[in-house]
Design a protein around this motif. Structure first.
Motif, mmCIF file in Angstrom:
data_model
loop_
_atom_site.group_PDB
_atom_site.id
_atom_site.type_symbol
_atom_site.label_atom_id
_atom_site.label_comp_id
_atom_site.label_asym_id
_atom_site.label_seq_id
_atom_site.Cartn_x
_atom_site.Cartn_y
_atom_site.Cartn_z
ATOM 1 N N VAL A 239 -11.834 41.710 -27.509
ATOM 2 C CA VAL A 239 -13.010 42.405 -28.006
ATOM 3 C C VAL A 239 -12.719 42.903 -29.411
ATOM 4 O O VAL A 239 -11.600 43.351 -29.708
ATOM 5 C CB VAL A 239 -13.390 43.573 -27.064
ATOM 6 C CG1 VAL A 239 -12.256 44.565 -26.939
ATOM 7 C CG2 VAL A 239 -14.660 44.271 -27.552
ATOM 8 N N ALA A 240 -13.715 42.788 -30.295
ATOM 9 C CA ALA A 240 -13.556 43.238 -31.678
ATOM 10 C C ALA A 240 -13.592 44.763 -31.734
ATOM 11 O O ALA A 240 -14.302 45.417 -30.958
ATOM 12 C CB ALA A 240 -14.650 42.648 -32.559
ATOM 13 N N GLU A 241 -12.818 45.312 -32.644
ATOM 14 C CA GLU A 241 -12.774 46.768 -32.750
ATOM 15 C C GLU A 241 -14.104 47.350 -33.200
ATOM 16 O O GLU A 241 -14.382 48.526 -32.988
ATOM 17 C CB GLU A 241 -11.672 47.192 -33.710
ATOM 18 C CG GLU A 241 -11.901 46.742 -35.160
ATOM 19 C CD GLU A 241 -10.890 47.359 -36.108
ATOM 20 O OE1 GLU A 241 -10.384 48.444 -35.795
ATOM 21 O OE2 GLU A 241 -10.606 46.746 -37.163
ATOM 22 N N SER A 242 -14.975 46.540 -33.772
ATOM 23 C CA SER A 242 -16.284 47.023 -34.215
ATOM 24 C C SER A 242 -17.334 46.942 -33.118
ATOM 25 O O SER A 242 -18.512 47.206 -33.375
ATOM 26 C CB SER A 242 -16.756 46.205 -35.423
ATOM 27 O OG SER A 242 -16.850 44.828 -35.096
ATOM 28 N N ALA A 243 -16.925 46.553 -31.918
ATOM 29 C CA ALA A 243 -17.892 46.422 -30.830
ATOM 30 C C ALA A 243 -18.546 47.764 -30.542
ATOM 31 O O ALA A 243 -17.899 48.816 -30.580
ATOM 32 C CB ALA A 243 -17.201 45.877 -29.578
#
Length: 792
Positions: free
Chosen positions: A271-275
């Motif tokens: 998962v992207a940290e900007s999710a």
């Protein structure tokens, strides 16, 4: 006589016996004995009965017509003198009788299942007399049963549901069959049940048809449906019996005898940290062999190194565990999460499994992917305080943001371009320091709200924003003033010490300890002779009369300057002037015009009021211009008349009347000494106010005019007074015109019209008779009077 071998032996009955008892009669009635009818009417008289017949039986399904029996009367001598007749059920269609011999024959085969017996009647008639020789007799032909019907199952199809894991001997269902044959005749209708298919799982009770389980703990997950074939036979299954079969569908219903099992022991997600919070990270699934409610489960998470970053809930349709992001991620802080997921069966049935068998666990690894992030402010908002009237360039505060990416890009700060505070504040783009551009005024705006953005100078130039709130602190920079526009008035009959007006003050400043105002009169060398002021020490003051007997003839208005000081540091004060009007009050002390007799023109009115004022001003201007034009035109005409007539006599002198004496009257103009018609009026010497009083009066007029308009009664009163003043002003145009008078002649009985001779009420002319009529009044005092100077 020959008989068929299948018939029973012939029984011959004779009614020669007597029906001697009531019981015999009753039995005879039940068997429809012909002698009963006779004995019912004739008290048990004995009759001789001559009927002779057989017990009649006929086997069903016999296809050949045959004789089944014979009836015969004992009066039959064999000479065919007796005629036999047959009537009743099936007579002539199923059965016929030989009228000479009395033999009964069948016409076709019979079916017991359609009709088991027939009731017939027979008669014996003398052919010669056509009279019965025997009473009519009734008898029964019984159809004897044979096994010609097979059994049949009822209520088909058979479907039954039983729980899986049921013990042996559990009742499943009961099958029922019927046979149309006669159950009282041999074993034709006696049935027996057996299973042709379905063993060894099920068995059937032979006589009742009840199907039961033969094996215990049948598992639905292994086999859910069974088809059992049941056979039924009549004649107890002996040789020559008939049979039938039916199929019974048996379904095993589910019980919670299986726990959840994960498909994999390890799951991995990225998962992207900007999710965003609430985003679905992934799905996991635990299998349960049960169905329906028994397969329902709940999921839980246990983070070994987390603090509730992720959540999981159960999809009610697919029974999957949906992993959701509960908190924001930061790649620079934590790059990987290890989570234990657990699936728990709900509900649990401990009759089949232990508590631990209803749960399963799996490991989940979640990897955080790095993305370029916007700068981050350490706080959600900034709030500072700054005093008003501070010099431009005063530092208010400093905002700070940080780029957490590995690149650590430099940041530039900026105030939102749509913000209107750029005229008041500016920010250093490099360090985020906010300073004032000009001095702030709390009374104009007490709070300033704007947004500061921090943006990267490289890469994607991402930015973030933070709100800034600046509160302007108050300083004592506003002088107090009256809280509203006052229109005080004093009645003409007021006495000394009466309250004229209660005044209060207001201040735009907002001291922390609250307002406290001090009221006083403007210091003068002498005490105000008309009014005085009393400070109530509660931010109000009272204006009181200092003398009695105010009169509008003496003066209509008084100007009273009042000094208002606040308690700030340093204290500020202002002077406001009250215009106190002298009013002709009603008996109750109320002024009809609300005490307003003369007000300045309103300022700051609405557009309609301004238009009305402009129209009034233009009208007055036009009137003045017209008046001046008329005056100029008349003057020009007088000058032209003088030039045409040459030197003029006394008639050209304006405002002159010549007194003459009748005895000495001549035509010479020199004989008359001109006397002015009226003395030149003197201008009133109005009270001369100081510059400070005039400025205070103007300010008060502007303040009062802000609250009135053309529709206000005070405004109308003001216009009426100005109009009356213009009409009564002797120096206002139009002026008196010159009139010339010819010589009236001598001997006038009216006498002279001049007022010069009427200096006193007793003066009369010795040369003219006394006039008993009303004397003329002296005109000079009407125009030559002067007004005394008035003051406060």
């Amino acid at each position: 006589m020959m008989h068929n071998s299948v018939f029973l032996p012939l029984l011959f009955f004779s009614l020669v016996t007597r029906c001697s008892t009531a019981e015999d009669v009753q039995m005879a009635k039940q068997h429809r004995d012909p002698c009963v009818a006779e004995e019912e009417h004739v008290s048990y008289r004995r009759f001789r009965r001559g009927w002779i017949w057989k017990q009649l039986l006929v086997q069903e399904e016999d296809p050949n017509p045959r004789m089944i029996g014979q009836i015969k009367s004992d009066y039959d001598k064999g000479d065919f003198s007796i005629k036999y007749l047959l009537s009743g059920e099936g007579a002539g269609e199923v059965f016929i009788i030989d009228e000479y011999s009395g033999e009964i024959y069948t016409l076709h085969k019979l079916d017991r299942e359609e009709k088991a017996f027939y009731i017939l009647r027979s008669q014996a008639i003398n052919r010669k007399t056509n009279q019965p020789v025997e009473p009519e007799s009734e008898f029964i032909i019984k159809v004897q049963d044979i096994n010609d019907n097979m059994p049949q199952f009822q209520n088909e199809p058979y479907v039954s549901v039983i729980p899986e894991m049921s013990p042996s001997g559990t009742t499943v269902v009961q099958v029922t069959a019927t046979d149309a044959d006669d159950p009282s005749h041999g074993n034709h209708a006696k049935l027996i049940y057996s299973i042709l298919q379905g063993e060894p799982y099920f068995s059937v009770e032979p006589k009742t048809g009840i199907i039961v389980t033969s094996l215990a703990n049948m598992d639905r997950e292994t086999r859910e449906k069974y088809f059992v074939v049941v056979q039924v036979k009549d004649m107890m299954g002996l040789s020559g019996s008939y049979s039938a079969t039916t199929t019974v569908t048996i379904i095993l219903s589910d019980v919670n005898d299986n726990g959840p099992v994960f498909q994999h022991s390890l799951y991995s997600f990225a998962v992207a940290e900007s999710a965003a919070v609430g985003m679905t990270v992934g799905r996991i699934k635990a299998d349960d062999s049960d169905v329906g409610v028994n397969a329902r489960m709940t999921y839980g998470l246990e983070e070994k190194e987390g603090n509730g970053t992720f959540q999981i809930h159960t999809d009610p349709v697919t029974q999957e565990g949906v992993i959701l992001l509960a908190k924001t991620l930061d790649y620079e802080t934590k790059k990987r999460f290890v989570i234990i997921a657990e699936a728990i069966n709900d509900p649990m049935d401990t009759r089949y499994l232990g508590y631990d068998e209803f749960r399963d666990q799996a490991t989940i690894k979640i990897f955080v992917e790095d993305v370029d992030e916007a700068p981050v402010f350490p706080v959600q908002e900034y709030e500072w305080k700054v005093q008003e009237n501070m010099a431009a360039g005063t530092t208010v505060g400093t905002v700070s943001a940080m780029d957490r990416d590995a690149a650590n890009n430099s940041i530039r700060y900026n105030i939102d371009r749509d913000s209107s505070v750029k005229k008041l504040f500016k920010i250093d783009p490099n360090n985020g320091t906010i300073i004032t551009v000009k001095s702030l005024d709390r009374e104009s705006v007490s709070w300033h709200n704007f947004t500061v953005t921090a943006s990267e100078t490289k890469q994607n130039r991402l930015f973030s924003s933070v709100p800034v709130f600046i509160k302007v602190l108050d300083v004592n920079d506003n002088a107090p003033q009256f809280s509203k526009v006052y229109q005080p008035y004093v009645c003409e009959g007021a006495q000394s010490g009466e309250l004229v007006q209660l005044v209060s003050a207001m201040d735009l400043d907002d001291p922390g300890e609250g307002h406290h105002f001090y009221f006083s009169l403007v210091p003068e060398k002498r005490i105000n002779p008309n009014f005085t002021l009393r400070d109530n020490q509660d931010n109000t003051a009272g204006i009181l009369t200092r003398r009695s007997s105010f009169s509008r003839q003496d003066r209509t208005q008084y100007l009273l300057p009042v000094v208002i000081a606040d308690s700030g540091v340093p204290p500020l004060s202002s002077t406001a002037t009250l215009t106190i009007t002298v009013c002709r009050c009603e008996p109750a002390g109320h002024c009809p015009s609300d005490g307003v007799q003369a007000l300045a023109l309103p300022m700051g009115l609405g557009i309609y009021a301004l238009v009305a004022i402009v129209v009034c001003v233009l009208t007055v201007t036009v009137l003045i211009a017209l008046t001046l034009a008329v005056r100029s035109h008349k003057t020009r005409r007088r000058n032209e008349a003088k030039q045409e007539s040459g030197p003029v006599a006394w008639a050209d002198l304006p405002g002159k009347v010549f007194r003459h004496s009748e005895p000495e009257a001549t035509n010479s103009l020199e004989a008359y000494s001109p006397v002015p018609l009226r003395r030149q009026p003197k201008r009133r010497d109005r009270h001369r106010f100081s510059r400070a009083e005039i400025e205070a009066s103007i300010r008060m007029s502007f303040c009062q005019s802000y609250h009135i308009g053309p529709e206000d009664e005070a405004f109308r009163q003001f216009m009426r007074e100005r109009l009356l003043e213009a009409d009564t002003d002797p120096f206002a145009p139009p002026f008196d015109c010159v009139r010339t008078y010819a010589f009236e002649g001598r001997g006038s009985s009216a006498g002279s019209l001049s007022s010069l001779g009427s200096l006193t009420a007793s003066e009369t002319s010795p040369e003219r008779p006394q006039d008993s009529g009303r004397r003329l009044v002296r005109l000079a005092p009407w125009h030559g009077g002067s007004e005394e100077e008035t003051s406060f």
